[in-house]
Design a protein around this motif. Sequence first.
Motif, PDB file in Angstrom:
ATOM      1  N   ALA A  30      55.715  41.960  -8.634  1.00  0.00           N
ATOM      2  CA  ALA A  30      56.805  43.423  -8.366  1.00  0.00           C
ATOM      3  C   ALA A  30      56.692  42.477  -6.590  1.00  0.00           C
ATOM      4  N   VAL A  45      59.225  50.527  -0.917  1.00  0.00           N
ATOM      5  CA  VAL A  45      59.640  49.949  -2.366  1.00  0.00           C
ATOM      6  C   VAL A  45      58.213  49.493  -2.586  1.00  0.00           C
ATOM      7  N   VAL A  58      52.465  43.381 -13.653  1.00  0.00           N
ATOM      8  CA  VAL A  58      53.647  43.862 -13.007  1.00  0.00           C
ATOM      9  C   VAL A  58      53.617  43.827 -11.828  1.00  0.00           C
ATOM     10  N   ILE A 105      54.644  54.732 -15.794  1.00  0.00           N
ATOM     11  CA  ILE A 105      54.905  54.589 -17.213  1.00  0.00           C
ATOM     12  C   ILE A 105      53.552  53.872 -17.953  1.00  0.00           C
ATOM     13  N   MET A 106      51.690  52.901 -17.066  1.00  0.00           N
ATOM     14  CA  MET A 106      50.962  52.948 -17.333  1.00  0.00           C
ATOM     15  C   MET A 106      50.020  54.211 -18.048  1.00  0.00           C
ATOM     16  N   ASP A 155      66.110  50.945  -6.081  1.00  0.00           N
ATOM     17  CA  ASP A 155      65.552  49.010  -4.677  1.00  0.00           C
ATOM     18  C   ASP A 155      64.370  49.329  -5.897  1.00  0.00           C
ATOM     19  N   VAL A 156      63.409  50.599  -5.861  1.00  0.00           N
ATOM     20  CA  VAL A 156      62.051  49.755  -6.041  1.00  0.00           C
ATOM     21  C   VAL A 156      62.548  49.987  -7.628  1.00  0.00           C
ATOM     22  N   PHE A 157      63.275  50.024  -8.262  1.00  0.00           N
ATOM     23  CA  PHE A 157      63.482  49.590 -10.157  1.00  0.00           C
ATOM     24  C   PHE A 157      64.081  48.193 -10.023  1.00  0.00           C
ATOM     25  N   LEU A 158      64.724  47.562  -9.009  1.00  0.00           N
ATOM     26  CA  LEU A 158      65.048  46.404  -8.784  1.00  0.00           C
ATOM     27  C   LEU A 158      64.510  45.062  -8.271  1.00  0.00           C
ATOM     28  N   ALA A 159      63.361  45.899  -8.133  1.00  0.00           N
ATOM     29  CA  ALA A 159      62.097  45.723  -7.106  1.00  0.00           C
ATOM     30  C   ALA A 159      61.718  44.229  -8.609  1.00  0.00           C
ATOM     31  N   ILE A 160      61.490  45.999  -9.293  1.00  0.00           N
ATOM     32  CA  ILE A 160      60.590  44.950 -10.817  1.00  0.00           C
ATOM     33  C   ILE A 160      61.402  43.755 -11.546  1.00  0.00           C
ATOM     34  N   PRO A 161      60.376  42.452 -11.995  1.00  0.00           N
ATOM     35  CA  PRO A 161      61.494  41.627 -12.885  1.00  0.00           C
ATOM     36  C   PRO A 161      62.144  43.039 -13.838  1.00  0.00           C
ATOM     37  N   GLY A 192      56.556  52.542  -3.465  1.00  0.00           N
ATOM     38  CA  GLY A 192      57.295  53.558  -4.337  1.00  0.00           C
ATOM     39  C   GLY A 192      56.982  52.366  -6.479  1.00  0.00           C
ATOM     40  N   VAL A 193      56.984  51.235  -6.467  1.00  0.00           N
ATOM     41  CA  VAL A 193      57.052  50.434  -7.456  1.00  0.00           C
ATOM     42  C   VAL A 193      56.116  50.807  -7.996  1.00  0.00           C
ATOM     43  N   PHE A 209      57.541  39.064  -5.056  1.00  0.00           N
ATOM     44  CA  PHE A 209      59.251  38.650  -6.118  1.00  0.00           C
ATOM     45  C   PHE A 209      60.319  39.833  -4.866  1.00  0.00           C
ATOM     46  N   SER A 210      59.340  40.584  -4.246  1.00  0.00           N
ATOM     47  CA  SER A 210      60.233  41.547  -3.102  1.00  0.00           C
ATOM     48  C   SER A 210      60.067  41.219  -1.737  1.00  0.00           C
ATOM     49  N   SER A 242      57.117  46.901 -19.657  1.00  0.00           N
ATOM     50  CA  SER A 242      56.022  47.543 -19.426  1.00  0.00           C
ATOM     51  C   SER A 242      56.298  48.754 -20.618  1.00  0.00           C
ATOM     52  N   ILE A 246      62.833  41.373 -16.970  1.00  0.00           N
ATOM     53  CA  ILE A 246      62.199  41.571 -18.420  1.00  0.00           C
ATOM     54  C   ILE A 246      60.313  42.938 -18.060  1.00  0.00           C
ATOM     55  N   LEU A 247      60.239  42.103 -17.278  1.00  0.00           N
ATOM     56  CA  LEU A 247      58.467  42.710 -16.491  1.00  0.00           C
ATOM     57  C   LEU A 247      58.961  44.451 -16.806  1.00  0.00           C
ATOM     58  N   LEU A 248      59.831  45.038 -16.160  1.00  0.00           N
ATOM     59  CA  LEU A 248      60.520  46.044 -16.367  1.00  0.00           C
ATOM     60  C   LEU A 248      60.130  46.607 -18.190  1.00  0.00           C
ATOM     61  N   VAL A 270      48.008  44.813 -17.258  1.00  0.00           N
ATOM     62  CA  VAL A 270      49.403  44.582 -17.428  1.00  0.00           C
ATOM     63  C   VAL A 270      49.278  45.672 -16.038  1.00  0.00           C
ATOM     64  N   ARG A 318      67.001  54.281  -3.258  1.00  0.00           N
ATOM     65  CA  ARG A 318      65.850  54.231  -3.226  1.00  0.00           C
ATOM     66  C   ARG A 318      65.232  53.853  -4.988  1.00  0.00           C
TER      67      ARG A 318
END
Lengths: 321, 296
Positions: free
Chosen positions: A283, A15, A279, A26-27, B135-141, A18-19, A286-287, B148, B143-145, A275, B132
């Motif tokens: 993240a 994960v 992020v 995005i950046m 999951d990756v997108f859920l790992a980023i809070p 992936g993040v 958070f994980s 960005s 509002i931060l997603l 940024v 999966r």
Amino acid sequence: MFAYIAKRLLMMVGVVLGVVFVVFTIMYITPGDPAEIMLGETATYAEKETLREQLGLNEPFLVQFGNYSKNLFLRGDLGISYTTKQSVSSEILERFPTTLMLAVLGVAVAVGIGIPLGIISAIRQYTVFDNISLVLALTGVSMPNFWQGMMMIILFSVWLGWFPSSGFNTPLHWLMPALTIGTSSAAMIMRMTRSSMLEVVRQDYICTARAKGLKESTVIIKHALRNSLIPVITVAGLQFGALLGGSVITESIFSIPGVGKLMVDAVKQRNGPMVQGGVLFTAIIFSFVNLFVDIVYTYIDPRIRSQYSRKAKKGRKAPHE
Amino acid sequence: MSENPLPLEKENEVYSRKSWWGEVWGRLYLNKMAMAGLAILIILVLAAIFADAIAPFGYDDQNLNETFLRPSLSHLFGTDNFGRDIFSRILYGARISLTVGLFSVSISVVAGGLLGAVSAYYGHMTDNVIMRLVDVFLAIPGILLSISIASALGPGLMNMMIAVGIGSLPTYARVTRAAVLSIKEQEFIEAAVSVGASNFRVILRHILPNCLAPIIVQATLGVASAILVAASMSFIGLGLEPPTPEWGAMLSVGRPFIRDHWHIVTFPGIMIMFTIFALNVFGDGLRDALDPRLKR
């Protein structure tokens, strides 16, 4: 149990990778020339080109991504801030304690208000108190926290002069931001405690406890509360993770020098690496928090715990999720 | 004839079973909180639609002789730093906030729903890959997603709606996936497949209509959080730019003046609160009405 943790950790690595990819992409597509942001509009083409070459911005996307991940995972290096030209990771780490403190205070507020109110409204179900706390909870969830922060500044700083409106140096500074960030979580925890408590109170063993002639307070605190808090702890833990991300807004209102404010400023200055770093950092934390909460959850609930040990004795693989 | 219908017909009418939606409405109607929420929502929608007729001033009518006026009869909510009528701006703001809420939720419902449905229907590898990714997108809070994505897309209404929509997409994928998983093993799906319906048709015509309930509930509550995220983004300067009368942007613009002029930031915030409140109680009521077993 160990197999479960190992499996979860392994999944988390995927994960996180992936993040990193998603945030980097995005950046990458964000418009704006980093060289121009760093050097200003007066810089010559040659100067900008040299800088771009130095930063590796002329490389293809995948090469840039590879370099970024390599630096991140091998050295914890998140690049260089366009505006201050300092290392992004050190700037974030410098400010992280403040954000962490804010989130901890927020959870403390949420738990401190949410659990007692939730218990009382469960044992006084359908009374005036229960109804009032329902309305309070709904209001708490509906209030935008940036607005709540401003209203508190008007009331407590401007009109009453009790608390300072910005900064984060003394405990006096902490109260309003902690309330601002913790209110909606408090409301959620309160409703969760109430419904969980109501479920537990109807169980047979509570009836048994009463039949044994225990005092009502003992029944509630020792028998009902301990069991009903298990789901509440999970929610509180997940809220803690969410508050780390939600600090973006609260830090902006109260001018608190944390990671959230750093990110918001970076977005305004089009400071991409900052940024991106902010992020990613949030993240990843958070994980970790979510993983930790899951593990704690399986550990504190005796029913789940015994399930694991039984499975382990039979030599079978531990179930997951 | 119509005055004297056959007794049999009348009997049929009396005993005819109410439609499923009729039953849902019946239960919803009994829930006072949900009805109050619905009433507020209807008023808001009407205010947004008829803003031109109701608003005493235009949303961008400046009057520099009348800046920072306190609430009064001529300016119900007072005026701001440019002498603009805050009440009128709030009415126009309802348009923007409701549009943002509805549109961004539509994005996440359609895209997230499709991902979730495909994931659950095909299972195996497809499911694994999509989940999966979720999951990756859920790992980023969230509002931060959104922040960005918004910074990548730039300011503007459309971009903000896309950013907010993508930010909450993973939740819908999960909700839809769970709903589809519970439907797909049922016999009528097997029947549809065996008469030769294509996968696409099975998903769209047979599965999705049967798992609408949880998606509708999630969407109602989602509109609330979308409005909140959008307002937060405007507040930190990432959403809509002035002079757009977006509620969050109004709060952001009024912020420097809060020491002396409390009314500038008070009313837009109250409006956000009312809207979210109404959507939340209505959403909760809808959930209870759609599935009485879940009632807490």
